[in-house]
Motif scaffolding. Structure first.
Motif, PDB file in Angstrom:
ATOM      1  N   GLU A 182     -11.755   9.552 -13.918  1.00 29.00           N
ATOM      2  CA  GLU A 182     -12.739   9.622 -15.000  1.00 29.00           C
ATOM      3  C   GLU A 182     -13.546   8.332 -15.119  1.00 29.00           C
ATOM      4  OE1 GLU A 182     -10.376  10.589 -18.373  1.00 29.00           O
ATOM      5  OE2 GLU A 182      -9.999  12.660 -17.722  1.00 29.00           O
ATOM      6  N   LEU A 183     -12.921   7.192 -14.798  1.00 31.87           N
ATOM      7  CA  LEU A 183     -13.608   5.898 -14.874  1.00 31.87           C
ATOM      8  C   LEU A 183     -14.436   5.598 -13.623  1.00 31.87           C
ATOM      9  CD1 LEU A 183     -10.753   3.700 -16.418  1.00 31.87           C
ATOM     10  CD2 LEU A 183     -12.916   4.315 -17.521  1.00 31.87           C
ATOM     11  N   GLY A 184     -14.291   6.435 -12.593  1.00 32.11           N
ATOM     12  CA  GLY A 184     -15.003   6.193 -11.347  1.00 32.11           C
ATOM     13  C   GLY A 184     -14.299   5.201 -10.438  1.00 32.11           C
ATOM     14  N   CYS A 185     -13.031   4.918 -10.707  1.00 33.15           N
ATOM     15  CA  CYS A 185     -12.255   4.002  -9.863  1.00 33.15           C
ATOM     16  C   CYS A 185     -11.658   4.771  -8.685  1.00 33.15           C
ATOM     17  CB  CYS A 185     -11.118   3.362 -10.657  1.00 33.15           C
ATOM     18  SG  CYS A 185     -11.652   2.357 -12.055  1.00 33.15           S
ATOM     19  N   ASN A 186     -11.630   4.143  -7.525  1.00 28.01           N
ATOM     20  CA  ASN A 186     -10.967   4.773  -6.380  1.00 28.01           C
ATOM     21  C   ASN A 186      -9.742   3.982  -5.931  1.00 28.01           C
ATOM     22  OD1 ASN A 186     -12.479   2.643  -5.408  1.00 28.01           O
ATOM     23  ND2 ASN A 186     -13.042   3.679  -3.503  1.00 28.01           N
ATOM     24  N   ALA A 187      -9.270   3.070  -6.779  1.00 25.86           N
ATOM     25  CA  ALA A 187      -8.060   2.315  -6.483  1.00 25.86           C
ATOM     26  C   ALA A 187      -7.250   2.134  -7.765  1.00 25.86           C
ATOM     27  CB  ALA A 187      -8.389   0.950  -5.881  1.00 25.86           C
ATOM     28  N   VAL A 188      -5.941   2.253  -7.632  1.00 28.42           N
ATOM     29  CA  VAL A 188      -5.030   2.025  -8.749  1.00 28.42           C
ATOM     30  C   VAL A 188      -3.984   1.025  -8.288  1.00 28.42           C
ATOM     31  CG1 VAL A 188      -3.464   3.050 -10.431  1.00 28.42           C
ATOM     32  CG2 VAL A 188      -5.363   4.401  -9.529  1.00 28.42           C
ATOM     33  N   PHE A 189      -3.902  -0.089  -8.989  1.00 27.99           N
ATOM     34  CA  PHE A 189      -2.925  -1.126  -8.679  1.00 27.99           C
ATOM     35  C   PHE A 189      -1.878  -1.138  -9.794  1.00 27.99           C
ATOM     36  CE2 PHE A 189      -4.746  -4.192  -5.390  1.00 27.99           C
ATOM     37  CZ  PHE A 189      -5.603  -3.235  -4.850  1.00 27.99           C
ATOM     38  N   LEU A 217       0.842  -1.191   0.000  1.00 28.41           N
ATOM     39  CA  LEU A 217       0.000   0.000   0.000  1.00 28.41           C
ATOM     40  C   LEU A 217       0.878   1.241   0.000  1.00 28.41           C
ATOM     41  CD1 LEU A 217      -2.901   1.155   0.223  1.00 28.41           C
ATOM     42  CD2 LEU A 217      -2.601   1.095   2.717  1.00 28.41           C
ATOM     43  N   GLN A 218       0.705   2.086  -1.008  1.00 28.78           N
ATOM     44  CA  GLN A 218       1.494   3.312  -1.132  1.00 28.78           C
ATOM     45  C   GLN A 218       0.830   4.483  -0.417  1.00 28.78           C
ATOM     46  OE1 GLN A 218       4.566   3.402  -3.640  1.00 28.78           O
ATOM     47  NE2 GLN A 218       4.300   1.469  -2.545  1.00 28.78           N
ATOM     48  N   LEU A 219      -0.458   4.625  -0.591  1.00 33.29           N
ATOM     49  CA  LEU A 219      -1.195   5.676   0.119  1.00 33.29           C
ATOM     50  C   LEU A 219      -2.682   5.421  -0.034  1.00 33.29           C
ATOM     51  CD1 LEU A 219      -2.443   7.910  -2.121  1.00 33.29           C
ATOM     52  CD2 LEU A 219      -0.051   8.508  -2.288  1.00 33.29           C
ATOM     53  N   GLY A 220      -3.469   6.074   0.836  1.00 30.30           N
ATOM     54  CA  GLY A 220      -4.921   5.967   0.750  1.00 30.30           C
ATOM     55  C   GLY A 220      -5.530   5.146   1.869  1.00 30.30           C
ATOM     56  N   ASP A 221      -6.834   5.232   1.992  1.00 25.86           N
ATOM     57  CA  ASP A 221      -7.609   4.514   2.999  1.00 25.86           C
ATOM     58  C   ASP A 221      -8.073   3.187   2.414  1.00 25.86           C
ATOM     59  OD1 ASP A 221      -9.277   3.606   4.969  1.00 25.86           O
ATOM     60  OD2 ASP A 221     -10.815   5.146   4.695  1.00 25.86           O
ATOM     61  N   SER A 222      -7.427   2.113   2.802  1.00 28.75           N
ATOM     62  CA  SER A 222      -7.753   0.806   2.229  1.00 28.75           C
ATOM     63  C   SER A 222      -9.017   0.201   2.826  1.00 28.75           C
ATOM     64  CB  SER A 222      -6.573  -0.157   2.429  1.00 28.75           C
ATOM     65  OG  SER A 222      -6.303  -0.340   3.807  1.00 28.75           O
ATOM     66  N   ASP A 223      -9.606   0.850   3.823  1.00 30.19           N
ATOM     67  CA  ASP A 223     -10.839   0.330   4.420  1.00 30.19           C
ATOM     68  C   ASP A 223     -12.093   0.824   3.699  1.00 30.19           C
ATOM     69  OD1 ASP A 223      -9.575  -1.142   6.418  1.00 30.19           O
ATOM     70  OD2 ASP A 223      -9.440   0.590   7.758  1.00 30.19           O
ATOM     71  N   GLN A 224     -11.934   1.767   2.791  1.00 30.83           N
ATOM     72  CA  GLN A 224     -13.107   2.282   2.080  1.00 30.83           C
ATOM     73  C   GLN A 224     -13.630   1.248   1.075  1.00 30.83           C
ATOM     74  OE1 GLN A 224     -12.284   5.317  -1.092  1.00 30.83           O
ATOM     75  NE2 GLN A 224     -10.203   5.263  -0.232  1.00 30.83           N
ATOM     76  N   HIS A 264      -8.312  13.207  -4.320  1.00 35.29           N
ATOM     77  CA  HIS A 264      -9.432  12.430  -4.863  1.00 35.29           C
ATOM     78  C   HIS A 264      -9.664  11.122  -4.096  1.00 35.29           C
ATOM     79  CE1 HIS A 264     -10.136  14.965  -8.403  1.00 35.29           C
ATOM     80  NE2 HIS A 264      -8.831  15.179  -8.390  1.00 35.29           N
ATOM     81  N   ASP A 265      -9.023  11.009  -2.937  1.00 36.70           N
ATOM     82  CA  ASP A 265      -9.239   9.850  -2.052  1.00 36.70           C
ATOM     83  C   ASP A 265      -8.982   8.522  -2.764  1.00 36.70           C
ATOM     84  OD1 ASP A 265      -9.735   8.788   0.427  1.00 36.70           O
ATOM     85  OD2 ASP A 265     -11.916   8.707   0.182  1.00 36.70           O
ATOM     86  N   LEU A 266      -7.891   8.468  -3.502  1.00 39.23           N
ATOM     87  CA  LEU A 266      -7.518   7.252  -4.220  1.00 39.23           C
ATOM     88  C   LEU A 266      -6.628   6.354  -3.347  1.00 39.23           C
ATOM     89  CD1 LEU A 266      -6.581   8.735  -7.718  1.00 39.23           C
ATOM     90  CD2 LEU A 266      -8.741   7.658  -7.050  1.00 39.23           C
ATOM     91  N   VAL A 267      -6.758   5.079  -3.560  1.00 42.07           N
ATOM     92  CA  VAL A 267      -5.865   4.095  -2.938  1.00 42.07           C
ATOM     93  C   VAL A 267      -4.870   3.641  -4.004  1.00 42.07           C
ATOM     94  CG1 VAL A 267      -5.697   1.772  -1.940  1.00 42.07           C
ATOM     95  CG2 VAL A 267      -7.554   3.305  -1.247  1.00 42.07           C
TER      96      VAL A 267
END
Length: 366
Positions: A50-57, A22-29, A86-89
């Motif tokens: 733009e795609l509505g994703c809140n996680a980038v792997f 995990l690099q950054l972000g709230d992984s509990d969301q 943007h509250d991304l994980v």
């Protein structure tokens, strides 16, 4: 989702210099969608939003070194600021994936149809032995709990353990609450000694499951080092092609499942080869080992100038680009995660791009 990925690709497989996880972000969301890419760039992060994703792997970590400030000066700082806004994980699976039997090296070997496959450089110090002692009537429940937590996995086998029966002796204090025996009296209990192999990435969860399943107030647990190297875990891979092939034929076959635009190679006489080795990314450090294991050709992403001279004493060294050799990691991560969440929330970035650009001259001069 991250927990599932880490059971499949443990972080303990990563190299000491790496920063997978995990690099950054709230992984509990709640996860609304995952964008898969090789690298984190500003374009990739904008695509995720733009795609509505809140996680980038990704394969490569965004953060290799600590940040002293977050400004707009560097692309890394800008990416961190954008992701936080943007509250991304952001999660990366780098050398832990490279060293995994699910990673790019094994993937390449499978696509090329290699036989008699072995890891070039098995990873040391990955396993430990957990030993405990329990009443015989509770031994089956403890073995089941250990197996459920991931202990006792060896290759294609699970639930592996060894047990031997004996006698346990102890004297509970006046303040103790013994499962068997009486306070202040010496007690002898028929016990089973249970030992299992555990990869260090699962050690914490295995010990937690063991203590939860164990009936004793103070269970005896030993964690012992093991000098065991798995043939499936480590850097690079070597094996035999179904039939001898020339370098050109090998590259043609590779092009069916990954981009190959140009190949650099050391001295090569054009003959067909059977035993080949591969390491995605920066794998040139393995050319000597590849040669010692009989590889007639070693392919990797990139190498230094003198490597092409030095490798000639061991094997034919060929490179075709770091990015090109690891683009398949998007598909690999997608296949792993789809087992957990299906494919509806997975997206493959169209903005993953090679940071190395080439100038092609059109005037015919060489």
């Amino acid at each position: 989702m991250i927990s599932y990925l880490e059971t499949q690709v443990p972080l303990s497989l990563q190299e000491s210099y790496d920063n997978s996880g995990l690099q950054l972000g709230d992984s509990d969301q709640e996860c609304r969608g995952v964008l898969l890419a090789i690298d984190i760039t500003e374009e990739v992060l904008r695509e995720a939003v733009e795609l509505g994703c809140n996680a980038v792997f990704t394969h490569h970590p965004l953060l290799f070194h600590s940040l002293r400030r977050i400004t707009t000066e560097t692309y890394i700082e800008r990416c961190v600021a954008f992701a936080l806004k943007h509250d991304l994980v952001i999660y990366s699976s780098h050398t832990c994936l490279d060293n995994s039997p699910l990673g790019p090296n094994a993937y390449w070997a499978s696509k090329m149809g290699l036989r008699e496959v072995r890891v070039l450089d098995p990873k040391p110090d990955f396993y430990c032995k957990v030993v405990t002692y329990a009443p015989r009537q509770d031994a089956d429940a403890i073995r089941a709990a250990l197996s459920e937590a991931g202990a006792g996995r060896q290759g294609e086998y699970s639930g592996c353990s060894f047990s031997v029966d004996g006698e346990g002796r102890f004297t509970p204090s006046a303040e103790a609450h013994p499962h068997c025996g009486t306070p202040c009296r010496s007690h002898v209990e028929p016990e089973s000694c249970i030992s299992v192999l555990v990869d260090k990435g699962r050690l914490g969860s295995v010990l937690s499951a063991l203590r939860k399943a164990h009936p004793y107030e103070e269970p005896a647990i030993d964690v012992l080092p093991v000098s065991y190297r798995s043939s499936e875990l480590g850097s690079g891979i070597v094996g035999d092609l179904p039939q001898p092939m020339t370098l050109e034929e090998i590259v043609d076959k590779m092009s069916d499942f990954q981009p190959v635009e140009q190949v650099c190679h050391s001295r090569y006489d054009g003959r067909a080869v059977r035993r080949v080795a591969f390491c995605s990314g920066s794998g040139a450090f393995l050319y000597q080992m590849a040669g010692r294991m009989g590889a007639e050709l070693f392919l990797t992403g990139e190498a230094k100038y003198n490597d092409f001279y030095d490798a000639a004493d061991y094997t034919v060294l060929a490179t075709y680009g770091h990015y090109e050799s690891e683009l398949m990691t998007q598909n690999i991560l997608g296949e792993i995660l789809s087992e957990k969440i299906g494919t509806f929330a997975l997206h493959y970035s169209v903005n993953s791009a090679n940071p190395v650009n080439y100038l092609e001259r059109s005037n015919g001069k060489k």
